[in-house]
Design an enzyme around this catalytic site. Structure first.
Site, PDB file in Angstrom:
ATOM      1  N   GLU A 133      -4.855   2.384  -3.934  1.00 33.15           N
ATOM      2  CA  GLU A 133      -3.386   2.477  -3.914  1.00 33.15           C
ATOM      3  C   GLU A 133      -2.760   1.176  -3.427  1.00 33.15           C
ATOM      4  O   GLU A 133      -1.587   1.154  -3.056  1.00 33.15           O
ATOM      5  CB  GLU A 133      -2.930   3.639  -3.024  1.00 33.15           C
ATOM      6  CG  GLU A 133      -3.186   3.480  -1.543  1.00 33.15           C
ATOM      7  CD  GLU A 133      -4.570   3.930  -1.101  1.00 33.15           C
ATOM      8  OE1 GLU A 133      -4.756   4.139   0.107  1.00 33.15           O
ATOM      9  OE2 GLU A 133      -5.468   4.088  -1.961  1.00 33.15           O
ATOM     10  N   ASN A 174      -2.867  13.060  -2.965  1.00 36.61           N
ATOM     11  CA  ASN A 174      -3.994  13.571  -3.764  1.00 36.61           C
ATOM     12  C   ASN A 174      -4.456  14.936  -3.251  1.00 36.61           C
ATOM     13  O   ASN A 174      -4.759  15.839  -4.054  1.00 36.61           O
ATOM     14  CB  ASN A 174      -5.160  12.586  -3.717  1.00 36.61           C
ATOM     15  CG  ASN A 174      -4.975  11.423  -4.674  1.00 36.61           C
ATOM     16  OD1 ASN A 174      -4.324  11.556  -5.706  1.00 36.61           O
ATOM     17  ND2 ASN A 174      -5.536  10.271  -4.336  1.00 36.61           N
ATOM     18  N   ASP A 188      -2.375   9.987  -9.836  1.00 37.99           N
ATOM     19  CA  ASP A 188      -2.352   9.003 -10.936  1.00 37.99           C
ATOM     20  C   ASP A 188      -0.925   8.781 -11.418  1.00 37.99           C
ATOM     21  O   ASP A 188      -0.534   7.641 -11.750  1.00 37.99           O
ATOM     22  CB  ASP A 188      -3.225   9.498 -12.098  1.00 37.99           C
ATOM     23  CG  ASP A 188      -4.711   9.458 -11.764  1.00 37.99           C
ATOM     24  OD1 ASP A 188      -5.077   8.784 -10.782  1.00 37.99           O
ATOM     25  OD2 ASP A 188      -5.505  10.077 -12.505  1.00 37.99           O
ATOM     26  N   ASP A 243       0.857  -1.180   0.000  1.00 35.24           N
ATOM     27  CA  ASP A 243       0.000   0.000   0.000  1.00 35.24           C
ATOM     28  C   ASP A 243       0.898   1.237   0.000  1.00 35.24           C
ATOM     29  O   ASP A 243       1.906   1.302   0.725  1.00 35.24           O
ATOM     30  CB  ASP A 243      -0.884  -0.012   1.256  1.00 35.24           C
ATOM     31  CG  ASP A 243      -1.828   1.171   1.311  1.00 35.24           C
ATOM     32  OD1 ASP A 243      -2.943   1.047   0.780  1.00 35.24           O
ATOM     33  OD2 ASP A 243      -1.432   2.201   1.890  1.00 35.24           O
ATOM     34  N   HIS A 280      -5.224  15.032  -8.027  1.00 36.43           N
ATOM     35  CA  HIS A 280      -5.410  13.652  -8.470  1.00 36.43           C
ATOM     36  C   HIS A 280      -4.537  13.290  -9.673  1.00 36.43           C
ATOM     37  O   HIS A 280      -4.191  12.119  -9.857  1.00 36.43           O
ATOM     38  CB  HIS A 280      -6.891  13.402  -8.809  1.00 36.43           C
ATOM     39  CG  HIS A 280      -7.767  13.377  -7.588  1.00 36.43           C
ATOM     40  ND1 HIS A 280      -7.871  12.269  -6.778  1.00 36.43           N
ATOM     41  CD2 HIS A 280      -8.565  14.332  -7.032  1.00 36.43           C
ATOM     42  CE1 HIS A 280      -8.704  12.510  -5.783  1.00 36.43           C
ATOM     43  NE2 HIS A 280      -9.144  13.767  -5.907  1.00 36.43           N
TER      44      HIS A 280
END
Length: 328
Positions: free
Chosen positions: A246, A211, A220, A203, A216
Site C-alpha cells: 500500500e 482488507n 484492491d 502509505d 481483499h
C-alpha cells in the site's frame, strides 16, 4: 525402306567401291601392283572425309565407265598415243587427299557450328544469369523487408514486455523494479542543471484493517482509486511508483522541498475527501506522506531513506499528514 533412307550415303559408297573393283578385274588395264590396294585406300579416303571422297570416287567411276562403256577404241587410242592409262592407285591417292581435305573442312565447319552454338548458349546463360540475379535481388529485398518488419515487431514486443515488466498490473503505475533507472536519470539531470527534485513516500493508513473488514477486493479497489487520484495530481514529468503493498513513491522533477510538500498535501486532502464505496457505504481512507529533497552526493537509497523516516514520523504523530524536516 527406312534403313535404306538412313544409310543411303553408305550404300552409295559401297556401290562405288564395288564398281571400281569389278572394273579393275574385268578390264585388264596396264596397272601396277599398288593398284591392288585401291579398295583400302578408297575406304581410307571415305573415312577421312566422306563428302569429298564420295565426290571424287563418283567422278572416278564415272570417267572409267565413260571410257569403257562408251567407246573402248578411244581409250586404247589414247593409251597408245599418249601412254595414257587409268591408274587406280592414283585415283586412290586423290581420294585420300580429298578425304583429308574434306575432313579438315568438316572439322572446321563443326568447330564453327560449335562456336556459334556456344555463343548462343553463352548469350542464353547471360540472360538466365541476369534473370536469376534479378530474382535474387528481389528475394534479397523481400527478405530485407521481412527482416526489418520482424525486427520492428520484435523491438515493439520487447518494449511492450519491458513496459509490462516495469508496470504494476493492478494500478497501472510503475513498479519498484523500474525505479532505479529513472532515479539515476534524475540524478544525472541534477548534475547537469543543478535543479533539485523531490521524493514523496506515502502509505495508506490502516490498510490491513480495510482488507480484514471489507475483503481483499475492496482493498484492491482502494489501491486502484488511490492510484487514479495520484495520477490526476501528477505532472507529465513526474513519476509515480507502487513501492510496496500500500506504499507509493513519487519523483517530482525540478521540484524543491516546499513544492513536494504542497503536492503531497493536495493528494492527501483529495484522498480524504474521496468516497470509497462498499455496498453503498463510504469507507474512510487516509494517507500519510514523508517528503525529502535530493541533495548532492546522495544515493537513491539514502534519499528514499530520508523520505521513509519522515513517513514514519507522520505515522507516529497521528497519520493523515505530510511531514518533512527539510522545509525551507
Amino acid at each position: 525402306m527406312n534403313y535404306i533412307k538412313k544409310n543411303l550415303t553408305d550404300i552409295f559408297i559401297f556401290f562405288i567401291l564395288v564398281s571400281v573393283t569389278f572394273l579393275h578385274y574385268l578390264y585388264h588395264f596396264q596397272i601396277s601392283l599398288l593398284n591392288f590396294y585401291h579398295l583400302p585406300i578408297m575406304i581410307s579416303g571415305y573415312l577421312l572425309g566422306r563428302r569429298l571422297a564420295i565426290l571424287y570416287a563418283f567422278f572416278t567411276v564415272l570417267l572409267v565407265w565413260v571410257f569403257i562403256l562408251a567407246n573402248q577404241s578411244i581409250y586404247h587410242a589414247l593409251q597408245d598415243q599418249f601412254q595414257f592409262k587409268i591408274d587406280l592407285t592414283l585415283w586412290g591417292g586423290f581420294l585420300i587427299l580429298s578425304g583429308w581435305a574434306g575432313s579438315l573442312s568438316e572439322n572446321l565447319r563443326a568447330e564453327l557450328r560449335t562456336s556459334d552454338r556456344l555463343r548462343v548458349e553463352l548469350a542464353q546463360d547471360k540472360n538466365n544469369l541476369k534473370e536469376l540475379n534479378d530474382k535474387l535481388n528481389e528475394a534479397n529485398e523481400l527478405l530485407a523487408e521481412k527482416v526489418a518488419q520482424r525486427t520492428k515487431e520484435l523491438e515493439e514486443s520487447h518494449e511492450e514486455l519491458k513496459q509490462l515488466s516495469w508496470t504494476d498490473p493492478l494500478t497501472g503505475l510503475f513498479n519498484r523494479r523500474s525505479c532505479e533507472e529513472r532515479f539515476q536519470n534524475e540524478i544525472n539531470r541534477f548534475k547537469r542543471t543543478q535543479k533539485s527534485f523531490s521524493i514523496i513516500l506515502s502509505d495508506i493508513d490502516h490498510f490491513k484493517k480495510i482488507n480484514d473488514n471489507y475483503g481483499h477486493n475492496m482493498g484492491d479497489q482502494v489501491l486502484v482509486e488511490t492510484a487514479r487520484i495520484i495520477k490526476n495530481y501528477s505532472r507529465k514529468t513526474d513519476m509515480v511508483f507502487r513501492w510496496g503493498g500500500e506504499e507509493f513513491l513519487f519523483i517530482l522533477t525540478g521540484t524543491e522541498i516546499n513544492g513536494g510538500v504542497i503536492v503531497g498535501e493536495k493528494i492527501r486532502r483529495s484522498i480524504e475527501e474521496n468516497e470509497f464505496l462498499y455496498n453503498g457505504n463510504n469507507v474512510p481512507v487516509t494517507m500519510s506522506f514523508g517528503v525529502s529533497v535530493y541533495e548532492e552526493g546522495q544515493t537513491m537509497e539514502e534519499c528514499i531513506a530520508v523520505a521513509d523516516e519522515n513517513l514514519y514520523k507522520a505515522k507516529r504523530t497521528g497519520r493523515n499528514r505530510v511531514v518533512s524536516d527539510q522545509i525551507q
